[in-house]
Design a protein around this motif. Sequence first.
Motif, PDB file in Angstrom:
ATOM      1  N   GLU A  21       0.828  -1.204   0.000  1.00  0.00           N
ATOM      2  CA  GLU A  21       0.000   0.000   0.000  1.00  0.00           C
ATOM      3  C   GLU A  21       0.862   1.253   0.000  1.00  0.00           C
ATOM      4  OE1 GLU A  21      -3.622   2.223   2.411  1.00  0.00           O
ATOM      5  OE2 GLU A  21      -2.948   0.254   3.096  1.00  0.00           O
ATOM      6  N   TRP A  22       1.991   1.209   0.714  1.00  0.00           N
ATOM      7  CA  TRP A  22       2.935   2.337   0.677  1.00  0.00           C
ATOM      8  C   TRP A  22       3.377   2.602  -0.767  1.00  0.00           C
ATOM      9  CZ3 TRP A  22       4.218   6.030   3.976  1.00  0.00           C
ATOM     10  CH2 TRP A  22       4.030   5.831   5.349  1.00  0.00           C
ATOM     11  N   ALA A  23       3.682   1.528  -1.487  1.00  0.00           N
ATOM     12  CA  ALA A  23       4.125   1.661  -2.875  1.00  0.00           C
ATOM     13  C   ALA A  23       3.016   2.237  -3.753  1.00  0.00           C
ATOM     14  CB  ALA A  23       4.577   0.308  -3.414  1.00  0.00           C
ATOM     15  N   GLY A  24       1.785   1.721  -3.582  1.00  0.00           N
ATOM     16  CA  GLY A  24       0.659   2.209  -4.367  1.00  0.00           C
ATOM     17  C   GLY A  24       0.407   3.684  -4.137  1.00  0.00           C
ATOM     18  N   MET A  25       0.459   4.114  -2.871  1.00  0.00           N
ATOM     19  CA  MET A  25       0.253   5.511  -2.539  1.00  0.00           C
ATOM     20  C   MET A  25       1.368   6.381  -3.106  1.00  0.00           C
ATOM     21  SD  MET A  25       1.193   8.201  -0.383  1.00  0.00           S
ATOM     22  CE  MET A  25       2.056   7.470   1.002  1.00  0.00           C
ATOM     23  N   THR A  26       2.610   5.931  -2.975  1.00  0.00           N
ATOM     24  CA  THR A  26       3.750   6.712  -3.449  1.00  0.00           C
ATOM     25  C   THR A  26       3.691   6.934  -4.953  1.00  0.00           C
ATOM     26  OG1 THR A  26       5.143   5.843  -1.663  1.00  0.00           O
ATOM     27  CG2 THR A  26       6.265   6.830  -3.562  1.00  0.00           C
ATOM     28  N   ILE A  52      -1.250  -1.990  -8.563  1.00  0.00           N
ATOM     29  CA  ILE A  52      -1.153  -2.298  -7.130  1.00  0.00           C
ATOM     30  C   ILE A  52      -2.518  -2.201  -6.470  1.00  0.00           C
ATOM     31  CG2 ILE A  52      -0.264  -1.466  -4.915  1.00  0.00           C
ATOM     32  CD1 ILE A  52       2.323  -0.705  -6.385  1.00  0.00           C
ATOM     33  N   TYR A  53      -3.267  -1.151  -6.793  1.00  0.00           N
ATOM     34  CA  TYR A  53      -4.561  -0.959  -6.146  1.00  0.00           C
ATOM     35  C   TYR A  53      -5.618  -1.954  -6.617  1.00  0.00           C
ATOM     36  CZ  TYR A  53      -3.396   2.958  -3.215  1.00  0.00           C
ATOM     37  OH  TYR A  53      -2.857   3.733  -2.220  1.00  0.00           O
ATOM     38  N   ILE A  56      -4.896  -4.791  -4.371  1.00  0.00           N
ATOM     39  CA  ILE A  56      -5.300  -4.497  -2.986  1.00  0.00           C
ATOM     40  C   ILE A  56      -6.812  -4.564  -2.829  1.00  0.00           C
ATOM     41  CG2 ILE A  56      -5.447  -2.664  -1.237  1.00  0.00           C
ATOM     42  CD1 ILE A  56      -2.633  -1.788  -2.084  1.00  0.00           C
ATOM     43  N   PHE A  57      -7.550  -3.939  -3.760  1.00  0.00           N
ATOM     44  CA  PHE A  57      -9.005  -3.875  -3.640  1.00  0.00           C
ATOM     45  C   PHE A  57      -9.675  -5.239  -3.804  1.00  0.00           C
ATOM     46  CE2 PHE A  57      -8.739   0.779  -5.112  1.00  0.00           C
ATOM     47  CZ  PHE A  57      -8.710   1.225  -3.802  1.00  0.00           C
ATOM     48  N   LEU A  58      -8.983  -6.178  -4.438  1.00  0.00           N
ATOM     49  CA  LEU A  58      -9.550  -7.519  -4.628  1.00  0.00           C
ATOM     50  C   LEU A  58      -9.227  -8.477  -3.481  1.00  0.00           C
ATOM     51  CD1 LEU A  58      -8.944  -8.086  -8.457  1.00  0.00           C
ATOM     52  CD2 LEU A  58     -11.102  -7.527  -7.313  1.00  0.00           C
ATOM     53  N   ASN A  71     -10.185   1.214 -11.102  1.00  0.00           N
ATOM     54  CA  ASN A  71      -8.739   1.271 -11.333  1.00  0.00           C
ATOM     55  C   ASN A  71      -8.339   0.544 -12.612  1.00  0.00           C
ATOM     56  OD1 ASN A  71      -6.694   2.431  -9.089  1.00  0.00           O
ATOM     57  ND2 ASN A  71      -8.670   1.935  -8.169  1.00  0.00           N
ATOM     58  N   LEU A  72      -9.106  -0.482 -12.977  1.00  0.00           N
ATOM     59  CA  LEU A  72      -8.864  -1.155 -14.253  1.00  0.00           C
ATOM     60  C   LEU A  72      -9.108  -0.183 -15.406  1.00  0.00           C
ATOM     61  CD1 LEU A  72      -8.225  -3.717 -15.859  1.00  0.00           C
ATOM     62  CD2 LEU A  72     -10.661  -4.314 -15.721  1.00  0.00           C
ATOM     63  N   TYR A  73     -10.152   0.631 -15.265  1.00  0.00           N
ATOM     64  CA  TYR A  73     -10.423   1.665 -16.273  1.00  0.00           C
ATOM     65  C   TYR A  73      -9.268   2.665 -16.330  1.00  0.00           C
ATOM     66  CZ  TYR A  73     -12.566   5.682 -18.562  1.00  0.00           C
ATOM     67  OH  TYR A  73     -12.818   6.727 -19.411  1.00  0.00           O
ATOM     68  N   TYR A  74      -8.798   3.103 -15.154  1.00  0.00           N
ATOM     69  CA  TYR A  74      -7.648   4.006 -15.107  1.00  0.00           C
ATOM     70  C   TYR A  74      -6.438   3.390 -15.803  1.00  0.00           C
ATOM     71  CZ  TYR A  74     -10.052   6.791 -11.481  1.00  0.00           C
ATOM     72  OH  TYR A  74     -10.933   7.575 -10.782  1.00  0.00           O
TER      73      TYR A  74
END
Length: 205
Positions: A21-26, A52-53, A56-58, A71-74
Amino acid sequence: MQLQQWFHLFLQQLQQTSLLEWAGMTFGVLSVLLARANKVSLYPTGIISTVIYIYIFLQPSVKLYADALLNLYYLVMSIYGWILWTRKKGQEVTISVAGRKDWTVAVLIALVGWVGLYFFLEHQTDSTVPAWDAFIAATAWSGMWLLAKHKVENWLMLNISNLAAIPLYIKKELPLTALLTVFLFIVAIFGYFEWRKAYRLRIAG
C-alpha cells in the motif's frame, strides 16, 4: 465514532500498513504531481499505482470490487494516453462549462452506474459495502466523462467520489489510500478554480 477515536484508529491502521500500500500511494502521488507538470512519466507511475490498487481492492479483507473495476479503467486509459503521447497525436481541447445536456448525461451516468453496480455487487459478489463502493465508482465515471469533454465541473463530480471514498478506505483499514484520496481531493479543488479561471479568461478575451 468521535473524531478522537477516528484519529486513534487511523494511527493504528497506519502502523499496520503493508509495503504494497505504501508503494501504491507513493506511485499515485508521483503520477498526480507529474500530471500537473505535464510529464509523460505520469503514465508509467500511474500504471504501477493502478495495478497495485487493483490487487489491494480484490483482497478478501477489502473486497472493494467496484473500486478495482474503476482502477482497471484508469489502467486502460493510462496505457491509451501513453500511446497517444508517444505518437504525439493528442489534440488540445478548449475548456468549457457544462450545459443542461452535459449535466443530464453526467447525472444519468452516476445514477445508472450506481444502481447497476450496486445490484451486481449485491447479488454477484461477497462485497460488504455494495452501495458505498458502487457510488464511489459511478460518480468517478461521471466525473471522468466530464473530464474527457473538458468541462470545468468534472472536478466537482470527481470530488464527490473522493469525499465518499475517504471514510470507506479508513473503514477498510487502508489509511495511506485514504491519505492519497485526501491529496486528490485537494488537487481537484485547485483544478476546479484553475479551469474556471482559464474558462473566464477565454470568454473574456
